[in-house]
Design a protein around this motif. Sequence first.
Motif, short mmCIF file in Angstrom:
data_model
loop_
_atom_site.label_atom_id
_atom_site.label_comp_id
_atom_site.label_asym_id
_atom_site.label_seq_id
_atom_site.Cartn_x
_atom_site.Cartn_y
_atom_site.Cartn_z
N ALA A 52 0.80 -1.42 -0.10
CA ALA A 52 0.06 0.00 0.05
C ALA A 52 0.84 1.18 -0.16
CB ALA A 52 -0.92 0.07 1.35
N GLN A 53 0.39 1.87 -0.93
CA GLN A 53 1.51 3.27 -1.21
C GLN A 53 0.77 4.38 -1.20
OE1 GLN A 53 1.97 5.30 -4.08
NE2 GLN A 53 3.64 6.49 -3.33
N ARG A 54 1.23 5.73 -0.64
CA ARG A 54 0.62 7.05 -0.57
C ARG A 54 1.75 7.89 -0.76
NH1 ARG A 54 -4.30 9.67 0.27
NH2 ARG A 54 -5.21 8.09 1.39
N THR A 55 1.82 8.86 -1.66
CA THR A 55 2.29 10.14 -2.03
C THR A 55 1.37 11.52 -1.63
OG1 THR A 55 3.61 9.16 -3.71
CG2 THR A 55 3.81 11.30 -3.48
N PHE A 56 2.01 12.16 -0.71
CA PHE A 56 1.42 13.38 -0.08
C PHE A 56 2.51 14.13 0.87
CE2 PHE A 56 1.07 10.97 3.78
CZ PHE A 56 0.85 12.26 4.98
N GLY A 57 1.77 15.47 1.00
CA GLY A 57 2.64 16.21 1.95
C GLY A 57 1.83 17.63 2.11
N VAL A 58 2.29 18.40 3.17
CA VAL A 58 1.34 19.52 3.70
C VAL A 58 2.07 20.73 3.52
CG1 VAL A 58 -0.12 18.10 5.16
CG2 VAL A 58 2.24 18.98 6.02
N GLY A 59 1.69 21.99 3.64
CA GLY A 59 2.32 23.13 3.81
C GLY A 59 1.11 24.24 4.06
N THR A 60 1.63 25.23 4.93
CA THR A 60 0.56 26.12 5.36
C THR A 60 0.36 27.17 4.05
OG1 THR A 60 1.37 26.15 7.53
CG2 THR A 60 -0.11 28.05 6.96
N ARG A 61 -1.15 27.45 3.94
CA ARG A 61 -1.52 28.39 3.25
C ARG A 61 -1.85 29.77 3.64
NH1 ARG A 61 -2.71 31.92 0.16
NH2 ARG A 61 -3.80 32.06 -1.88
N HIS A 62 -2.74 29.45 4.79
CA HIS A 62 -3.42 30.57 5.43
C HIS A 62 -2.91 30.71 6.81
CE1 HIS A 62 -6.24 31.44 2.19
NE2 HIS A 62 -6.21 30.28 2.19
N ARG A 63 -1.64 31.57 6.81
CA ARG A 63 -0.88 31.66 8.40
C ARG A 63 -1.54 32.21 9.34
NH1 ARG A 63 5.32 33.34 7.38
NH2 ARG A 63 5.38 32.01 9.26
N SER A 64 -2.66 33.22 8.92
CA SER A 64 -3.53 33.65 10.11
C SER A 64 -4.86 32.94 10.40
CB SER A 64 -3.83 35.15 9.75
OG SER A 64 -2.80 35.92 9.01
N ALA A 65 -4.95 31.82 10.03
CA ALA A 65 -6.18 31.00 10.12
C ALA A 65 -6.08 30.15 11.49
CB ALA A 65 -6.56 30.44 8.88
N ALA A 66 -5.08 30.16 12.16
CA ALA A 66 -5.15 29.32 13.33
C ALA A 66 -4.27 30.09 14.41
CB ALA A 66 -4.90 27.91 12.90
N VAL A 67 -4.53 29.47 15.61
CA VAL A 67 -3.67 29.81 16.74
C VAL A 67 -3.25 28.60 17.48
CG1 VAL A 67 -3.32 30.88 18.87
CG2 VAL A 67 -4.23 32.09 16.72
N CYS A 68 -2.06 28.32 18.05
CA CYS A 68 -1.79 27.08 18.77
C CYS A 68 -1.39 27.39 19.99
CB CYS A 68 -0.36 26.39 18.22
SG CYS A 68 -0.69 25.45 16.78
N LEU A 69 -2.24 27.03 20.97
CA LEU A 69 -1.86 27.41 22.44
C LEU A 69 -0.89 26.31 23.17
CD1 LEU A 69 -5.25 28.89 23.56
CD2 LEU A 69 -3.45 30.23 22.88
N GLN A 70 0.28 26.40 24.16
CA GLN A 70 0.41 25.76 24.72
C GLN A 70 0.28 25.93 26.33
OE1 GLN A 70 4.78 25.29 24.85
NE2 GLN A 70 4.86 23.45 25.99
N VAL A 71 -0.21 25.28 26.92
CA VAL A 71 -0.59 25.41 28.44
C VAL A 71 0.82 25.32 29.16
CG1 VAL A 71 -2.30 24.95 30.16
CG2 VAL A 71 -2.92 24.72 27.88
N THR A 72 1.33 26.31 29.58
CA THR A 72 2.37 26.07 30.42
C THR A 72 2.88 27.24 31.38
OG1 THR A 72 4.95 26.14 30.00
CG2 THR A 72 3.79 27.03 28.17
N ALA A 73 3.60 27.16 32.19
CA ALA A 73 3.86 28.31 33.15
C ALA A 73 5.07 29.38 32.58
CB ALA A 73 4.16 28.06 34.63
N GLY A 74 5.69 28.66 31.43
CA GLY A 74 6.91 29.37 30.91
C GLY A 74 6.41 30.39 29.82
#
Length: 367
Positions: free
Chosen positions: A336-358
């Motif tokens: 079974a084989q798949r060819t794929f990849g990813v990359g950001t197109r809309h850099r403003s469309a998401a926010v990543c939060l890390q729950v940390t005291a740092g």
Amino acid sequence: MGRPGIQTKADAVKKTVDGISLNVVWEELKDVTAHYSERRSHLVSLLTHGTITAADPVPQSLTFERMDRATEFGVPKAVGTEPVLLMGKTLWDFDKATRFSWLAARDMTFDQIRYSWSRIMEADDSEIARQTFKRIFTPTEGVNEQGHRVFGLWNGTDSLGPLPYNGVTFPTNTSHYIPTQNATLDSQDVEDAIDMITTKGYGLRAGSQILIVANTAQVKQISSWRAGVESRSSGPLALYSFIPSVAAPPYLTDQRIVGSVAPAEYNGLAVTGSYGRGFVIEHPEIPAGYVLVVATGGPDSVDNVLGLREHPDAAWRGLRPLPGNYNGYPLIESFAQRTFGVGTRHRSAAVCLQVTAGSTYTAPSFA
């Protein structure tokens, strides 16, 4: 031919123990895989759009044109061009195999053989999700096979910044990777993340939706927030109340809900409830201690944050079942084989939060 009354190895594996021809099994597995390849996991489809391009040209400035005063013999000025940045997407090959001895194939039922292939499809689905989340949650820039830069969200370190929106400009140190600077998630973390997206024009169009996607621990925290009440001990007061979706168990309240309650599901994803503009989604793929706040335009929308790249040749797209090296007996060895990849197109469309005291964001591991 073998001696009379004695089966050869070839004869032994023409059908399963429950009498189904292996050729029939192989054809069904190809049909199942083709159907499976038409869908992606529900959350991934809300974060990506399909593409075959190695890089997308994205404008890096926004100059508003003005009409010129016409003269009797003058020629109008042409509209100017805008500088663009090529935003790349990776492209990798992934594969897996099934292998059975002829004795195993002889004695296995159809369901046992099909189960092995279902595990491959599960692994494929998991790999697409892993690469998708790894790209979103990782600020570090990459490069694809054609030398194009592969970006994450805005990270504040590459001298690039969001385009102006509604007359608001944004500095080049803008980052969408946010440490909460407290070991407990609070309402302002999520409210600020939503504002960071909507003030840049995402999540506001008809058909778009803000999602707050988190692991079980963070969803439990969000579900406890009530408007005007501290969202954590000595923390900020919540602007909104978490409202359970229509799928929630019955509960008592002395308050009246104003507005529509979140649906039981959104694009096949169970909706726990809503907080402000966002639907709260509990999802095991999100690492504990992290929250993804994202605007989606719907399944496979061009407004989604990432591009999911496949090969330009249609024959190389999707999960491809292939016979193995043993000609005539694909179920002894199948690929079974798949060819794929990813990359950001809309850099403003998401926010990543890390729950940390740092005070520094650290990307989660997607090993």
